[in-house]
Design a protein around this motif. Structure first.
Motif, PDB file in Angstrom:
ATOM      1  N   GLY A  44      17.897  73.051 156.273  1.00 51.44           N
ATOM      2  CA  GLY A  44      17.241  71.769 156.108  1.00 51.44           C
ATOM      3  C   GLY A  44      15.995  71.804 155.263  1.00 51.44           C
ATOM      4  O   GLY A  44      15.459  70.769 154.926  1.00 51.44           O
ATOM      5  N   TYR A  45      15.538  72.981 154.911  1.00 49.48           N
ATOM      6  CA  TYR A  45      14.286  72.992 154.184  1.00 49.48           C
ATOM      7  C   TYR A  45      14.236  74.207 153.283  1.00 49.48           C
ATOM      8  O   TYR A  45      14.465  75.324 153.705  1.00 49.48           O
ATOM      9  CB  TYR A  45      13.107  73.050 155.151  1.00 49.48           C
ATOM     10  N   ALA A  46      13.986  73.952 152.074  1.00 49.46           N
ATOM     11  CA  ALA A  46      13.571  74.962 151.112  1.00 49.46           C
ATOM     12  C   ALA A  46      12.532  74.212 150.305  1.00 49.46           C
ATOM     13  O   ALA A  46      12.651  73.004 150.129  1.00 49.46           O
ATOM     14  CB  ALA A  46      14.735  75.411 150.244  1.00 49.46           C
ATOM     15  N   PRO A  47      11.529  74.870 149.869  1.00 51.08           N
ATOM     16  CA  PRO A  47      10.530  74.118 149.110  1.00 51.08           C
ATOM     17  C   PRO A  47      11.177  73.366 147.939  1.00 51.08           C
ATOM     18  O   PRO A  47      11.912  73.948 147.155  1.00 51.08           O
ATOM     19  CB  PRO A  47       9.571  75.198 148.619  1.00 51.08           C
ATOM     20  N   HIS A  48      10.949  72.093 147.887  1.00 47.40           N
ATOM     21  CA  HIS A  48      11.480  71.247 146.828  1.00 47.40           C
ATOM     22  C   HIS A  48      10.330  70.820 145.928  1.00 47.40           C
ATOM     23  O   HIS A  48       9.187  70.754 146.370  1.00 47.40           O
ATOM     24  CB  HIS A  48      12.138  69.995 147.413  1.00 47.40           C
ATOM     25  N   ASP A  49      10.653  70.506 144.688  1.00 47.54           N
ATOM     26  CA  ASP A  49       9.648  69.898 143.810  1.00 47.54           C
ATOM     27  C   ASP A  49       9.487  68.427 144.163  1.00 47.54           C
ATOM     28  O   ASP A  49       8.390  67.894 144.177  1.00 47.54           O
ATOM     29  CB  ASP A  49      10.056  70.017 142.337  1.00 47.54           C
ATOM     30  N   ILE A  50      10.615  67.781 144.442  1.00 48.82           N
ATOM     31  CA  ILE A  50      10.634  66.350 144.746  1.00 48.82           C
ATOM     32  C   ILE A  50      11.440  66.127 146.026  1.00 48.82           C
ATOM     33  O   ILE A  50      12.526  66.680 146.196  1.00 48.82           O
ATOM     34  CB  ILE A  50      11.278  65.529 143.597  1.00 48.82           C
ATOM     35  N   TYR A  51      10.892  65.301 146.895  1.00 50.95           N
ATOM     36  CA  TYR A  51      11.576  64.885 148.123  1.00 50.95           C
ATOM     37  C   TYR A  51      11.900  63.408 147.969  1.00 50.95           C
ATOM     38  O   TYR A  51      11.020  62.603 147.665  1.00 50.95           O
ATOM     39  CB  TYR A  51      10.659  65.054 149.332  1.00 50.95           C
ATOM     40  N   VAL A  52      13.151  63.040 148.165  1.00 49.62           N
ATOM     41  CA  VAL A  52      13.553  61.640 148.191  1.00 49.62           C
ATOM     42  C   VAL A  52      13.716  61.306 149.672  1.00 49.62           C
ATOM     43  O   VAL A  52      14.572  61.876 150.350  1.00 49.62           O
ATOM     44  CB  VAL A  52      14.860  61.402 147.413  1.00 49.62           C
ATOM     45  N   ILE A  53      12.872  60.422 150.160  1.00 49.15           N
ATOM     46  CA  ILE A  53      12.807  60.135 151.599  1.00 49.15           C
ATOM     47  C   ILE A  53      13.076  58.659 151.843  1.00 49.15           C
ATOM     48  O   ILE A  53      12.501  57.797 151.180  1.00 49.15           O
ATOM     49  CB  ILE A  53      11.422  60.518 152.164  1.00 49.15           C
ATOM     50  N   ALA A  54      13.970  58.392 152.794  1.00 49.58           N
ATOM     51  CA  ALA A  54      14.278  57.018 153.198  1.00 49.58           C
ATOM     52  C   ALA A  54      13.666  56.773 154.576  1.00 49.58           C
ATOM     53  O   ALA A  54      13.828  57.587 155.488  1.00 49.58           O
ATOM     54  CB  ALA A  54      15.787  56.799 153.249  1.00 49.58           C
ATOM     55  N   ARG A  55      12.953  55.637 154.703  1.00 49.32           N
ATOM     56  CA  ARG A  55      12.314  55.258 155.967  1.00 49.32           C
ATOM     57  C   ARG A  55      12.758  53.856 156.356  1.00 49.32           C
ATOM     58  O   ARG A  55      12.893  52.997 155.497  1.00 49.32           O
ATOM     59  CB  ARG A  55      10.798  55.217 155.827  1.00 49.32           C
ATOM     60  N   ASP A  56      12.927  53.674 157.652  1.00 50.25           N
ATOM     61  CA  ASP A  56      13.079  52.319 158.157  1.00 50.25           C
ATOM     62  C   ASP A  56      11.897  52.052 159.091  1.00 50.25           C
ATOM     63  O   ASP A  56      10.952  52.850 159.131  1.00 50.25           O
ATOM     64  CB  ASP A  56      14.447  52.094 158.825  1.00 50.25           C
ATOM     65  N   HIS A  57      11.961  50.964 159.849  1.00 50.22           N
ATOM     66  CA  HIS A  57      10.834  50.609 160.710  1.00 50.22           C
ATOM     67  C   HIS A  57      10.586  51.616 161.830  1.00 50.22           C
ATOM     68  O   HIS A  57       9.522  51.630 162.427  1.00 50.22           O
ATOM     69  CB  HIS A  57      11.042  49.200 161.289  1.00 50.22           C
ATOM     70  N   ARG A  58      11.557  52.481 162.107  1.00 47.97           N
ATOM     71  CA  ARG A  58      11.412  53.479 163.170  1.00 47.97           C
ATOM     72  C   ARG A  58      11.075  54.878 162.659  1.00 47.97           C
ATOM     73  O   ARG A  58      10.841  55.775 163.447  1.00 47.97           O
ATOM     74  CB  ARG A  58      12.689  53.524 164.001  1.00 47.97           C
ATOM     75  N   GLY A  59      11.107  55.089 161.355  1.00 49.67           N
ATOM     76  CA  GLY A  59      10.789  56.419 160.828  1.00 49.67           C
ATOM     77  C   GLY A  59      11.739  56.851 159.719  1.00 49.67           C
ATOM     78  O   GLY A  59      12.473  56.040 159.152  1.00 49.67           O
ATOM     79  N   ILE A  60      11.743  58.140 159.449  1.00 50.80           N
ATOM     80  CA  ILE A  60      12.572  58.694 158.375  1.00 50.80           C
ATOM     81  C   ILE A  60      14.033  58.701 158.807  1.00 50.80           C
ATOM     82  O   ILE A  60      14.368  59.137 159.912  1.00 50.80           O
ATOM     83  CB  ILE A  60      12.094  60.107 157.998  1.00 50.80           C
ATOM     84  N   VAL A  61      14.891  58.195 157.926  1.00 54.86           N
ATOM     85  CA  VAL A  61      16.327  58.135 158.219  1.00 54.86           C
ATOM     86  C   VAL A  61      17.173  58.858 157.180  1.00 54.86           C
ATOM     87  O   VAL A  61      18.395  58.935 157.324  1.00 54.86           O
ATOM     88  CB  VAL A  61      16.829  56.672 158.352  1.00 54.86           C
ATOM     89  N   GLY A  62      16.556  59.400 156.149  1.00 52.90           N
ATOM     90  CA  GLY A  62      17.331  60.123 155.153  1.00 52.90           C
ATOM     91  C   GLY A  62      16.441  60.965 154.259  1.00 52.90           C
ATOM     92  O   GLY A  62      15.254  60.673 154.081  1.00 52.90           O
ATOM     93  N   HIS A  63      17.039  62.021 153.719  1.00 49.04           N
ATOM     94  CA  HIS A  63      16.284  62.953 152.876  1.00 49.04           C
ATOM     95  C   HIS A  63      17.230  63.682 151.935  1.00 49.04           C
ATOM     96  O   HIS A  63      18.330  64.063 152.313  1.00 49.04           O
ATOM     97  CB  HIS A  63      15.579  63.977 153.762  1.00 49.04           C
ATOM     98  N   VAL A  64      16.775  63.869 150.706  1.00 48.44           N
ATOM     99  CA  VAL A  64      17.361  64.801 149.747  1.00 48.44           C
ATOM    100  C   VAL A  64      16.191  65.434 149.019  1.00 48.44           C
ATOM    101  O   VAL A  64      15.228  64.744 148.664  1.00 48.44           O
ATOM    102  CB  VAL A  64      18.280  64.104 148.711  1.00 48.44           C
ATOM    103  N   GLY A  65      16.248  66.725 148.814  1.00 47.59           N
ATOM    104  CA  GLY A  65      15.210  67.399 148.046  1.00 47.59           C
ATOM    105  C   GLY A  65      15.814  68.083 146.840  1.00 47.59           C
ATOM    106  O   GLY A  65      16.989  68.466 146.851  1.00 47.59           O
TER     107      GLY A  65
END
Length: 145
Positions: A44-65
């Protein structure tokens, strides 16, 4: 219902709020099988240059790095974009969020590549001017990018 908000975050701008939200999302998906989220693990994690993060009213719901990586192909070093950490929270599945995240990721990679080409072309032009017309063996000339 309004869809999630997507943001692009550079690695150096990643906040504690981002990391806490990512930890909650990854733990919700992987904790039972892998234990608590560990930023050093490849699931789930390796250092990324860019994080694409999706949030809704309850918090983060998606990620691609993604990160710029260099691989060796034959004798050449080739710059690529390594993509990882693709995840969509259970409550957002079925909404095409994964496709949207990947489209935004592809667009950000294309934008970064265009900037790289402009920077590279500017550098080549300045080096050619600096070296002048008698460049000889060290000719930078037209290099395939």
């Amino acid at each position: 219902m309004v869809g999630p908000t997507l943001v692009l975050v550079r690695h150096e701008e990643l906040s504690g709020v981002h990391l806490d939200g990512l930890r909650r999302m990854f733990d919700g998906e992987y904790a039972r099988d892998f234990g608590d989220w560990d930023p050093e693990q490849p699931y789930g994690y390796a250092p990324h240059d860019i994080y694409v993060i999706a949030r809704d009213h309850r918090g983060i719901v998606g990620h691609v790095g993604w990160a710029r990586r260099t691989i060796v192909v034959g004798a050449r070093h080739v710059v690529i974009a390594g993509v990882g950490g693709v995840i969509v929270a259970g409550r957002a599945r079925g909404s095409r969020l994964g496709s949207i995240l990947m489209d935004v990721t592809a667009g950000s990679i294309a934008d970064a590549y265009q900037q790289f080409l402009v920077t590279r072309r500017t550098w080549l032009e300045s080096e050619n001017r600096r070296l002048g017309p008698n460049r000889g063996e060290g000719d930078l000339g037209e290099q395939q990018l």
